[in-house]
Design a protein around this motif. Structure first.
Motif, PDB file in Angstrom:
ATOM      1  N   THR A 141      28.532 -62.578  41.602  1.00  0.00           N
ATOM      2  CA  THR A 141      29.927 -62.582  41.188  1.00  0.00           C
ATOM      3  C   THR A 141      30.426 -61.182  40.862  1.00  0.00           C
ATOM      4  O   THR A 141      31.544 -60.815  41.229  1.00  0.00           O
ATOM      5  CB  THR A 141      30.124 -63.508  39.973  1.00  0.00           C
ATOM      6  N   SER A 142      29.593 -60.360  40.198  1.00  0.00           N
ATOM      7  CA  SER A 142      30.053 -59.013  39.845  1.00  0.00           C
ATOM      8  C   SER A 142      30.220 -58.156  41.086  1.00  0.00           C
ATOM      9  O   SER A 142      31.145 -57.339  41.171  1.00  0.00           O
ATOM     10  CB  SER A 142      29.089 -58.345  38.866  1.00  0.00           C
ATOM     11  N   SER A 143      29.345 -58.334  42.073  1.00  0.00           N
ATOM     12  CA  SER A 143      29.482 -57.578  43.320  1.00  0.00           C
ATOM     13  C   SER A 143      30.779 -57.921  44.021  1.00  0.00           C
ATOM     14  O   SER A 143      31.481 -57.048  44.541  1.00  0.00           O
ATOM     15  CB  SER A 143      28.293 -57.878  44.236  1.00  0.00           C
ATOM     16  N   LEU A 144      31.121 -59.211  44.015  1.00  0.00           N
ATOM     17  CA  LEU A 144      32.354 -59.614  44.686  1.00  0.00           C
ATOM     18  C   LEU A 144      33.579 -59.121  43.930  1.00  0.00           C
ATOM     19  O   LEU A 144      34.496 -58.534  44.508  1.00  0.00           O
ATOM     20  CB  LEU A 144      32.416 -61.136  44.818  1.00  0.00           C
ATOM     21  N   LEU A 145      33.592 -59.331  42.607  1.00  0.00           N
ATOM     22  CA  LEU A 145      34.796 -59.032  41.826  1.00  0.00           C
ATOM     23  C   LEU A 145      34.989 -57.536  41.609  1.00  0.00           C
ATOM     24  O   LEU A 145      36.122 -57.041  41.656  1.00  0.00           O
ATOM     25  CB  LEU A 145      34.728 -59.741  40.477  1.00  0.00           C
ATOM     26  N   HIS A 146      33.892 -56.804  41.379  1.00  0.00           N
ATOM     27  CA  HIS A 146      34.028 -55.389  41.019  1.00  0.00           C
ATOM     28  C   HIS A 146      33.610 -54.435  42.148  1.00  0.00           C
ATOM     29  O   HIS A 146      33.889 -53.244  42.065  1.00  0.00           O
ATOM     30  CB  HIS A 146      33.192 -55.094  39.771  1.00  0.00           C
ATOM     31  N   GLY A 147      32.930 -54.964  43.144  1.00  0.00           N
ATOM     32  CA  GLY A 147      32.509 -54.131  44.263  1.00  0.00           C
ATOM     33  C   GLY A 147      33.344 -54.414  45.497  1.00  0.00           C
ATOM     34  O   GLY A 147      34.259 -53.667  45.857  1.00  0.00           O
ATOM     35  N   LEU A 148      33.085 -55.546  46.130  1.00  0.00           N
ATOM     36  CA  LEU A 148      33.804 -55.894  47.359  1.00  0.00           C
ATOM     37  C   LEU A 148      35.290 -56.083  47.093  1.00  0.00           C
ATOM     38  O   LEU A 148      36.128 -55.642  47.879  1.00  0.00           O
ATOM     39  CB  LEU A 148      33.225 -57.183  47.952  1.00  0.00           C
ATOM     40  N   GLY A 149      35.618 -56.746  45.980  1.00  0.00           N
ATOM     41  CA  GLY A 149      37.022 -57.022  45.690  1.00  0.00           C
ATOM     42  C   GLY A 149      37.840 -55.794  45.392  1.00  0.00           C
ATOM     43  O   GLY A 149      39.070 -55.809  45.494  1.00  0.00           O
ATOM     44  N   ALA A 150      37.167 -54.700  45.003  1.00  0.00           N
ATOM     45  CA  ALA A 150      37.886 -53.466  44.688  1.00  0.00           C
ATOM     46  C   ALA A 150      38.035 -52.554  45.898  1.00  0.00           C
ATOM     47  O   ALA A 150      38.648 -51.494  45.806  1.00  0.00           O
ATOM     48  CB  ALA A 150      37.142 -52.713  43.574  1.00  0.00           C
ATOM     49  N   SER A 151      37.454 -52.960  47.027  1.00  0.00           N
ATOM     50  CA  SER A 151      37.457 -52.081  48.205  1.00  0.00           C
ATOM     51  C   SER A 151      38.413 -52.591  49.276  1.00  0.00           C
ATOM     52  O   SER A 151      38.475 -53.777  49.545  1.00  0.00           O
ATOM     53  CB  SER A 151      36.051 -51.978  48.789  1.00  0.00           C
ATOM     54  N   SER A 152      39.139 -51.675  49.876  1.00  0.00           N
ATOM     55  CA  SER A 152      39.923 -51.991  51.071  1.00  0.00           C
ATOM     56  C   SER A 152      39.593 -50.976  52.157  1.00  0.00           C
ATOM     57  O   SER A 152      40.356 -50.786  53.094  1.00  0.00           O
ATOM     58  CB  SER A 152      41.428 -51.964  50.754  1.00  0.00           C
ATOM     59  N   ASN A 153      38.439 -50.316  52.012  1.00  0.00           N
ATOM     60  CA  ASN A 153      38.074 -49.223  52.912  1.00  0.00           C
ATOM     61  C   ASN A 153      36.926 -49.590  53.842  1.00  0.00           C
ATOM     62  O   ASN A 153      36.070 -48.765  54.160  1.00  0.00           O
ATOM     63  CB  ASN A 153      37.671 -47.979  52.089  1.00  0.00           C
ATOM     64  N   TRP A 154      36.890 -50.865  54.283  1.00  0.00           N
ATOM     65  CA  TRP A 154      35.790 -51.311  55.128  1.00  0.00           C
ATOM     66  C   TRP A 154      35.660 -50.463  56.385  1.00  0.00           C
ATOM     67  O   TRP A 154      34.554 -50.087  56.784  1.00  0.00           O
ATOM     68  CB  TRP A 154      35.975 -52.778  55.516  1.00  0.00           C
TER      69      TRP A 154
ATOM     70  N   THR B 120      30.801 -71.487  47.135  1.00  0.00           N
ATOM     71  CA  THR B 120      31.484 -70.237  46.801  1.00  0.00           C
ATOM     72  C   THR B 120      30.490 -69.092  46.666  1.00  0.00           C
ATOM     73  O   THR B 120      30.694 -67.995  47.219  1.00  0.00           O
ATOM     74  CB  THR B 120      32.272 -70.409  45.483  1.00  0.00           C
ATOM     75  N   LEU B 121      29.392 -69.324  45.950  1.00  0.00           N
ATOM     76  CA  LEU B 121      28.404 -68.262  45.757  1.00  0.00           C
ATOM     77  C   LEU B 121      27.621 -67.988  47.031  1.00  0.00           C
ATOM     78  O   LEU B 121      27.199 -66.849  47.274  1.00  0.00           O
ATOM     79  CB  LEU B 121      27.467 -68.635  44.614  1.00  0.00           C
ATOM     80  N   TRP B 122      27.418 -69.000  47.858  1.00  0.00           N
ATOM     81  CA  TRP B 122      26.809 -68.786  49.183  1.00  0.00           C
ATOM     82  C   TRP B 122      27.682 -67.830  49.993  1.00  0.00           C
ATOM     83  O   TRP B 122      27.202 -66.833  50.535  1.00  0.00           O
ATOM     84  CB  TRP B 122      26.636 -70.137  49.872  1.00  0.00           C
ATOM     85  N   ALA B 123      28.973 -68.121  50.054  1.00  0.00           N
ATOM     86  CA  ALA B 123      29.877 -67.261  50.816  1.00  0.00           C
ATOM     87  C   ALA B 123      29.925 -65.849  50.229  1.00  0.00           C
ATOM     88  O   ALA B 123      29.902 -64.851  50.960  1.00  0.00           O
ATOM     89  CB  ALA B 123      31.278 -67.866  50.843  1.00  0.00           C
ATOM     90  N   ALA B 124      29.973 -65.748  48.895  1.00  0.00           N
ATOM     91  CA  ALA B 124      30.038 -64.435  48.251  1.00  0.00           C
ATOM     92  C   ALA B 124      28.776 -63.627  48.523  1.00  0.00           C
ATOM     93  O   ALA B 124      28.835 -62.413  48.784  1.00  0.00           O
ATOM     94  CB  ALA B 124      30.252 -64.599  46.747  1.00  0.00           C
ATOM     95  N   ASP B 125      27.614 -64.283  48.479  1.00  0.00           N
ATOM     96  CA  ASP B 125      26.364 -63.571  48.756  1.00  0.00           C
ATOM     97  C   ASP B 125      26.292 -63.128  50.209  1.00  0.00           C
ATOM     98  O   ASP B 125      25.846 -62.005  50.508  1.00  0.00           O
ATOM     99  CB  ASP B 125      25.169 -64.453  48.414  1.00  0.00           C
ATOM    100  N   THR B 126      26.731 -63.979  51.120  1.00  0.00           N
ATOM    101  CA  THR B 126      26.714 -63.611  52.543  1.00  0.00           C
ATOM    102  C   THR B 126      27.663 -62.446  52.810  1.00  0.00           C
ATOM    103  O   THR B 126      27.333 -61.511  53.549  1.00  0.00           O
ATOM    104  CB  THR B 126      27.088 -64.824  53.410  1.00  0.00           C
TER     105      THR B 126
END
Length: 391
Positions: free
Chosen positions: A178-191, A322-328
């Motif tokens: 959850t922290s990776s999604l909310l604070h890592g992936l969710g904070a990035s738009s620079n893929w 939800t967590l399956w999708a977030a981990d993938t």
């Protein structure tokens, strides 16, 4: 925006990690010999011989993935060395933390790898003989999936409920999915930038993969924030590469690399499912079908939800999906943004090669997670039925 390799090259960072391992190993016994490195996205890992001892040494640079350490965020090699010296004197030292977790889990009855010491930011564990990673067993002997996936999850959940572990008053972080999604992936738009700098992918696939990652993360963020299920202590790194299995059906799996966290109780089965499915859809065995693995996953979840009333069953399925999708999503992003200079495990290379397939998987799992409550069980069944056709 700094380039990925602005601070230090992978060659220099690897040499520095080897130096740390040799220096630490000298405190454990006679002159050590570093035999070979073990590819990883997160840490440096080596086979080490110290006299008659055969050990695995792991060193995490400041507790961050290698790709992050290489971006220059923490400075050049001299600055990294100074930061590491300070880091290993704190409670955040990942080596000391993992050793503590391994000892506590062993006391709680889990068959975990035995630590040999944590010195200067390096964790040493005893090598395990005559065992095969669960990821390879699922690929080559899928008929064992039902037996093994259930055993692994049961063993972990039993250990985590141990009164001794509860009394340990562990100071552990929140769920990394959850922290990776909310604070890592969710904070990035620079893929596009990070994929381009890493160089793992090029050509016409890149825009579509960037679009899928961006859209999926935007859909998942509110779902993750709304998770309602019970929370508690979770293993945190429960995936098939961290489970070693013997040939005998009755042999107990050996677990590696705990990363104890507090978060949704669905996190462990969700990660186990996520990494299992990634393995069998991106690198299937040419002579073995994957259907027994998907059936085993269905049985695993059926066992988890069987005695729950409808609301709690829907809540658990929502959390799992939800967590399956977030981990993938997190795994795909981590693999694709790791520089080509970093040797990565075979499973990560398979994800790179089948990135479009993973995007399709990610889209389907996310859609299932967003199903209305009354349709979650049907969405789950439809998702599992569609998995064999992903390729």
């Amino acid at each position: 925006m700094p380039a990925l390799t602005a601070g230090v090259s992978f060659t220099d960072l690897s040499a520095y990690a080897t130096h740390l391992v040799v220096r630490a190993a000298r405190k454990l016994g006679p002159t050590p010999v570093v035999v070979a490195s073990i590819p990883s996205l997160d840490t440096f890992a080596f086979h080490v011989h110290i006299g008659d001892l055969r050990l695995i040494a792991k060193v995490s640079i400041l507790g961050v993935p290698l790709a992050v350490a290489l971006r220059g965020t923490y400075g050049d090699l001299g600055q990294l060395n100074a930061r590491m010296a300070a880091y290993t004197r704190t409670s955040a030292d990942r080596a000391a933390e993992q050793q503590q977790h391994l000892l506590l889990l062993a006391d709680a009855g889990l068959n975990a790898v035995h630590p040999a010491g944590a010195v200067g930011g390096v964790l040493f564990t005893h090598a395990v003989d005559e065992r095969t990673p669960l990821s390879e067993i699922l690929r080559t002997q899928p008929e064992r999936a039902d037996e093994l996936l259930g055993a692994v999850l049961t063993n972990v959940r039993t250990a985590l409920r141990s009164p001794d572990l509860a009394r340990a008053s562990l100071d552990v972080p929140g769920c990394k999915i959850t922290s990776s999604l909310l604070h890592g992936l969710g904070a990035s738009s620079n893929w596009a930038y990070f994929l381009g700098q890493a160089g793992r992918l090029s050509g016409p696939r890149v825009p579509g993969i960037v679009a899928v990652l961006d859209a999926t993360v935007r859909r998942l963020v509110p779902l993750v924030r709304s998770l309602e299920g019970p929370r508690g202590l979770v293993y945190g790194a429960l995936h098939p590469d961290h489970v070693l299995v013997g040939d005998a059906a009755q042999s107990t799996p050996v677990l590696l690399s705990p990363s104890l966290q507090r978060g949704p109780l669905e996190a462990d089965p969700a990660r186990l499912i996520s990494r299992t499915v990634l393995g069998v859809v991106t690198d299937p065995h040419p002579q073995h079908g994957s259907e027994p693995v998907f059936h085993a996953i269905d049985q695993l979840v059926a066992g988890l939800t069987a005695v729950r009333p409808p609301h709690a069953r829907h809540q658990m399925l929502r959390g799992l999906l939800t967590l399956w999708a977030a981990d993938t999503a997190g795994t795909l992003a981590a693999v694709l943004t790791t520089p080509r200079s970093v040797p990565v495990p075979a499973g990560a290379l398979a994800i790179v090669n089948q990135a479009t397939v993973v995007c399709t998987l990610l889209h389907r799992v996310t859609n299932a997670a967003m199903a209305y409550a009354g349709g979650l069980e049907a969405a789950w069944k439809n998702l599992l039925a569609d998995l064999p056709d992903l390729r």
